[in-house]
Write an enzyme that holds these catalytic residues in place. Structure first.
Site, mmCIF file in Angstrom:
data_model
loop_
_atom_site.group_PDB
_atom_site.id
_atom_site.type_symbol
_atom_site.label_atom_id
_atom_site.label_comp_id
_atom_site.label_asym_id
_atom_site.label_seq_id
_atom_site.Cartn_x
_atom_site.Cartn_y
_atom_site.Cartn_z
ATOM 1 N N ASN A 1 0.611 -0.884 0.101
ATOM 2 C CA ASN A 1 -0.299 0.070 0.034
ATOM 3 C C ASN A 1 1.022 1.064 -0.026
ATOM 4 O O ASN A 1 0.532 2.475 -0.821
ATOM 5 C CB ASN A 1 -1.132 -0.085 1.053
ATOM 6 C CG ASN A 1 -2.137 -0.753 0.741
ATOM 7 O OD1 ASN A 1 -3.036 -0.532 0.112
ATOM 8 N ND2 ASN A 1 -2.119 -1.799 1.838
ATOM 9 N N MET B 1 1.697 -2.276 12.314
ATOM 10 C CA MET B 1 1.313 -3.395 13.318
ATOM 11 C C MET B 1 1.862 -2.959 15.146
ATOM 12 O O MET B 1 1.912 -3.774 15.410
ATOM 13 C CB MET B 1 2.082 -4.417 12.879
ATOM 14 C CG MET B 1 1.259 -5.055 11.683
ATOM 15 S SD MET B 1 -0.206 -5.263 11.351
ATOM 16 C CE MET B 1 -0.513 -6.883 12.580
ATOM 17 N N ASN C 1 -6.317 4.373 8.435
ATOM 18 C CA ASN C 1 -5.929 3.624 8.230
ATOM 19 C C ASN C 1 -6.585 3.196 7.356
ATOM 20 O O ASN C 1 -7.645 2.790 6.221
ATOM 21 C CB ASN C 1 -6.238 2.554 9.737
ATOM 22 C CG ASN C 1 -5.769 1.677 9.509
ATOM 23 O OD1 ASN C 1 -4.527 1.168 9.166
ATOM 24 N ND2 ASN C 1 -6.106 0.192 10.630
ATOM 25 N N HIS D 1 -7.865 -1.359 6.056
ATOM 26 C CA HIS D 1 -8.049 -2.461 6.240
ATOM 27 C C HIS D 1 -8.961 -3.414 5.206
ATOM 28 O O HIS D 1 -9.705 -3.100 5.137
ATOM 29 C CB HIS D 1 -9.514 -2.600 7.432
ATOM 30 C CG HIS D 1 -9.020 -3.861 8.636
ATOM 31 N ND1 HIS D 1 -8.667 -4.521 9.470
ATOM 32 C CD2 HIS D 1 -9.968 -4.767 8.423
ATOM 33 C CE1 HIS D 1 -9.529 -5.691 9.569
ATOM 34 N NE2 HIS D 1 -9.906 -5.852 9.379
#
Ligand code: GRF
Length: 217
Positions: free
Chosen positions: A15, A92, A109, A111
């Site tokens: 990403n 993380m 973020n 997901h």
């Protein structure tokens, strides 16, 4: 003026690479000022170095449970580079509520599920076990609760009967790489606003057609 962005990684960095690629376009409204990894062995670091972006390693492990200590060092690095927006990309490490609050509305973020379904670990396995027919990826603002927070953008993929977590993850990753730069673009152009804990979008130009799956004919 382009908005100054920091990408935070812990691992592979695909990403991150998608964001770096998008930000190379002259008309992209944000510049990636730094990539920061909390792990010296993150595979994404090499990709970042090859792209020529500034890279910093701030290892979180030596801080153990001292989250605030790690965040103080991180904040220093962000301040030193005049960072306005943070993109978490496979980062993380959990943050304290104080750090999250300080960056509320300015920290994104991604997901790999259609949140609020399947937050946390193994989202692809969770989706397969639930038997959903569509899954996808979500870009959201970060709040103290993990994989929650106002949703900025989502992209969907079909889930096939013979999918494994690996095949589903590959398909979703393709969508992640499309939506993360688009969501950052919206934020950097001030086209999103937070209202009562929800994210609203101005000036949306087009919508893709509906996705229905499976269909017999
Ligand atoms: C992605 O699936 C992202 O959605 C999740 O962690 C993974 C990171 O992959 N938060 P990469 O490091 O960007 O390749």
């Amino acid at each position: 003026m382009k908005r100054r962005v920091a990408i935070l990684i812990s691992g592979r960095g695909s990403n991150m690479a998608a964001l770096l690629r998008a930000a190379m376009q002259p008309d992209f409204p944000a510049e990636i000022a730094v990539v920061i990894s909390n792990r010296a062995d993150a595979a994404g670091l090499q990709k970042a170095q090859e792209s020529g972006v500034a890279v910093e390693i701030i290892e979180s492990k030596p801080f153990g449970k001292d989250r605030a200590g790690f965040e103080a060092k991180l904040q220093q690095a962000l301040d030193a580079r005049g960072i306005e927006i943070i993109c978490l990309a496979g980062f993380m490490r959990l943050f304290t509520a104080e750090f999250v609050q300080r960056w509320y509305g300015r920290m994104l973020n991604i997901h790999p599920s259609l949140l609020p379904s399947f937050p946390g670990l193994d989202p692809h396995g969770q989706a397969l076990r639930a038997g959903v027919k569509l899954s996808g990826a979500t870009v959201h603002f970060v709040i103290p609760e993990t994989d929650a927070g106002p949703i900025v953008m989502q992209g969907a993929v079909v889930v096939r009967d013979n999918d494994t977590p690996d095949t589903l993850s590959t398909r979703i990753l393709g969508v992640e790489h499309r939506i993360y730069p688009e969501a950052l673009k919206l934020l950097a152009k001030d086209l999103v606003r937070l209202e009562d804990g929800l994210c609203r979008t101005s000036s949306v130009e087009r919508a893709d057609h509906s996705l229905i799956w499976p269909m017999v004919s």
